[in-house]
Design a protein around this motif. Sequence first.
Motif, PDB file in Angstrom:
ATOM      1  N   PHE A  40       0.843  -1.187   0.000  1.00 51.12           N
ATOM      2  CA  PHE A  40       0.000   0.000   0.000  1.00 51.12           C
ATOM      3  C   PHE A  40       0.881   1.241   0.000  1.00 51.12           C
ATOM      4  O   PHE A  40       2.085   1.160   0.266  1.00 51.12           O
ATOM      5  CB  PHE A  40      -0.938  -0.002   1.212  1.00 51.12           C
ATOM      6  CG  PHE A  40      -0.203  -0.141   2.521  1.00 51.12           C
ATOM      7  CD1 PHE A  40       0.308   0.969   3.180  1.00 51.12           C
ATOM      8  CD2 PHE A  40      -0.004  -1.395   3.081  1.00 51.12           C
ATOM      9  CE1 PHE A  40       1.007   0.841   4.364  1.00 51.12           C
ATOM     10  CE2 PHE A  40       0.689  -1.542   4.269  1.00 51.12           C
ATOM     11  CZ  PHE A  40       1.195  -0.413   4.908  1.00 51.12           C
ATOM     12  N   PHE A  41       0.284   2.371  -0.313  1.00 49.96           N
ATOM     13  CA  PHE A  41       1.031   3.621  -0.322  1.00 49.96           C
ATOM     14  C   PHE A  41       1.361   4.016   1.116  1.00 49.96           C
ATOM     15  O   PHE A  41       0.450   4.153   1.939  1.00 49.96           O
ATOM     16  CB  PHE A  41       0.234   4.728  -1.027  1.00 49.96           C
ATOM     17  CG  PHE A  41       0.226   4.560  -2.514  1.00 49.96           C
ATOM     18  CD1 PHE A  41       1.239   5.092  -3.294  1.00 49.96           C
ATOM     19  CD2 PHE A  41      -0.785   3.840  -3.131  1.00 49.96           C
ATOM     20  CE1 PHE A  41       1.247   4.913  -4.672  1.00 49.96           C
ATOM     21  CE2 PHE A  41      -0.788   3.651  -4.500  1.00 49.96           C
ATOM     22  CZ  PHE A  41       0.235   4.192  -5.275  1.00 49.96           C
ATOM     23  N   PRO A  42       2.661   4.200   1.427  1.00 52.10           N
ATOM     24  CA  PRO A  42       3.059   4.511   2.800  1.00 52.10           C
ATOM     25  C   PRO A  42       2.704   5.936   3.220  1.00 52.10           C
ATOM     26  O   PRO A  42       2.609   6.225   4.412  1.00 52.10           O
ATOM     27  CB  PRO A  42       4.573   4.310   2.787  1.00 52.10           C
ATOM     28  CG  PRO A  42       4.978   4.518   1.367  1.00 52.10           C
ATOM     29  CD  PRO A  42       3.809   4.058   0.530  1.00 52.10           C
ATOM     30  N   PHE A  43       2.527   6.822   2.267  1.00 55.37           N
ATOM     31  CA  PHE A  43       2.122   8.201   2.502  1.00 55.37           C
ATOM     32  C   PHE A  43       1.232   8.614   1.339  1.00 55.37           C
ATOM     33  O   PHE A  43       1.144   7.910   0.341  1.00 55.37           O
ATOM     34  CB  PHE A  43       3.339   9.139   2.581  1.00 55.37           C
ATOM     35  CG  PHE A  43       4.251   8.847   3.733  1.00 55.37           C
ATOM     36  CD1 PHE A  43       3.881   9.183   5.025  1.00 55.37           C
ATOM     37  CD2 PHE A  43       5.482   8.239   3.539  1.00 55.37           C
ATOM     38  CE1 PHE A  43       4.715   8.911   6.103  1.00 55.37           C
ATOM     39  CE2 PHE A  43       6.322   7.964   4.603  1.00 55.37           C
ATOM     40  CZ  PHE A  43       5.938   8.306   5.886  1.00 55.37           C
ATOM     41  N   ASP A  44       0.589   9.772   1.452  1.00 54.94           N
ATOM     42  CA  ASP A  44      -0.214  10.278   0.348  1.00 54.94           C
ATOM     43  C   ASP A  44       0.684  10.519  -0.859  1.00 54.94           C
ATOM     44  O   ASP A  44       1.744  11.149  -0.743  1.00 54.94           O
ATOM     45  CB  ASP A  44      -0.887  11.602   0.730  1.00 54.94           C
ATOM     46  CG  ASP A  44      -1.996  11.418   1.735  1.00 54.94           C
ATOM     47  OD1 ASP A  44      -2.656  10.373   1.719  1.00 54.94           O
ATOM     48  OD2 ASP A  44      -2.217  12.346   2.534  1.00 54.94           O
ATOM     49  N   TYR A  45       0.247  10.010  -2.016  1.00 63.62           N
ATOM     50  CA  TYR A  45       1.015  10.139  -3.246  1.00 63.62           C
ATOM     51  C   TYR A  45       0.249  11.030  -4.216  1.00 63.62           C
ATOM     52  O   TYR A  45      -0.965  10.909  -4.348  1.00 63.62           O
ATOM     53  CB  TYR A  45       1.220   8.767  -3.878  1.00 63.62           C
ATOM     54  CG  TYR A  45       1.784   8.838  -5.275  1.00 63.62           C
ATOM     55  CD1 TYR A  45       3.126   9.091  -5.492  1.00 63.62           C
ATOM     56  CD2 TYR A  45       0.958   8.690  -6.379  1.00 63.62           C
ATOM     57  CE1 TYR A  45       3.636   9.188  -6.771  1.00 63.62           C
ATOM     58  CE2 TYR A  45       1.457   8.781  -7.656  1.00 63.62           C
ATOM     59  CZ  TYR A  45       2.798   9.029  -7.849  1.00 63.62           C
ATOM     60  OH  TYR A  45       3.302   9.133  -9.106  1.00 63.62           O
ATOM     61  N   ASP A  66      -0.309  12.765   8.948  1.00 61.67           N
ATOM     62  CA  ASP A  66      -1.213  11.867   9.654  1.00 61.67           C
ATOM     63  C   ASP A  66      -2.675  12.181   9.372  1.00 61.67           C
ATOM     64  O   ASP A  66      -3.564  11.571   9.942  1.00 61.67           O
ATOM     65  CB  ASP A  66      -0.964  11.959  11.166  1.00 61.67           C
ATOM     66  CG  ASP A  66       0.428  11.474  11.531  1.00 61.67           C
ATOM     67  OD1 ASP A  66       0.947  10.574  10.861  1.00 61.67           O
ATOM     68  OD2 ASP A  66       1.003  12.023  12.494  1.00 61.67           O
ATOM     69  N   VAL A  67      -2.944  13.150   8.481  1.00 61.03           N
ATOM     70  CA  VAL A  67      -4.326  13.523   8.175  1.00 61.03           C
ATOM     71  C   VAL A  67      -4.890  12.618   7.089  1.00 61.03           C
ATOM     72  O   VAL A  67      -4.151  12.068   6.272  1.00 61.03           O
ATOM     73  CB  VAL A  67      -4.454  15.012   7.758  1.00 61.03           C
ATOM     74  CG1 VAL A  67      -3.971  15.930   8.858  1.00 61.03           C
ATOM     75  CG2 VAL A  67      -3.715  15.298   6.481  1.00 61.03           C
ATOM     76  N   LYS A  68      -6.204  12.460   7.072  1.00 66.36           N
ATOM     77  CA  LYS A  68      -6.874  11.622   6.064  1.00 66.36           C
ATOM     78  C   LYS A  68      -7.188  12.486   4.840  1.00 66.36           C
ATOM     79  O   LYS A  68      -7.709  13.584   4.966  1.00 66.36           O
ATOM     80  CB  LYS A  68      -8.162  11.061   6.660  1.00 66.36           C
ATOM     81  CG  LYS A  68      -8.838  10.057   5.759  1.00 66.36           C
ATOM     82  CD  LYS A  68      -9.876   9.299   6.550  1.00 66.36           C
ATOM     83  CE  LYS A  68     -10.646   8.339   5.710  1.00 66.36           C
ATOM     84  NZ  LYS A  68      -9.886   7.298   5.088  1.00 66.36           N
ATOM     85  N   THR A  69      -6.837  11.990   3.657  1.00 67.76           N
ATOM     86  CA  THR A  69      -7.107  12.713   2.410  1.00 67.76           C
ATOM     87  C   THR A  69      -7.868  11.814   1.448  1.00 67.76           C
ATOM     88  O   THR A  69      -8.291  10.714   1.802  1.00 67.76           O
ATOM     89  CB  THR A  69      -5.800  13.195   1.746  1.00 67.76           C
ATOM     90  OG1 THR A  69      -5.051  12.053   1.326  1.00 67.76           O
ATOM     91  CG2 THR A  69      -4.976  14.066   2.686  1.00 67.76           C
TER      92      THR A  69
END
Length: 160
Positions: A40-45, A66-69
């Motif tokens: 899975f993507f470890p951070f927002d890409y 740490d925010v949800k996007t």
Amino acid sequence: MSKKSIFVTIESPKGSREKFDYDPKNNRFLLKKILPMGMFFPFDYGFIPGTRGEDGDPLDAFVLSDVKTFPGCVIECKLLGAIKAEQRERDGTVVRNDRYLFTPVVNGHKRNPFDGVGLEQDELKELVDFFVNYNEIDGKKFRFIAFVDAKEALRKINRI
């Protein structure tokens, strides 16, 4: 783009197995692929709008937060640095394909650009390993060159 902030458009959120690509011609996000189980993507890409890398795509961006996007979310970010890399395409051509690392300007978790990009060495290694494995799925080869700080990364972005 200022030294203070850069806007990043998210394509695939942190924790997602789904890889979305923005289609500027039709102004929509398309599901491009699904990562294998356990990956899975470890951070927002996402990408830096208005830029174009050697591979013909907008510059790649990872937003460490740490925010949800969600796909299409635009975040005002602070540049931390970049992973300088080359990518061998399926046809054998080699292009520079750096990954720029950011943190949101509005963020509960603060990261500072110290010692390169403000990440622990194990986090940096995990990111590089992710890119190696992610590209391998598509028959490409990712070669890590170096970590660069925010100042050097911004110079490269501004040249594009």
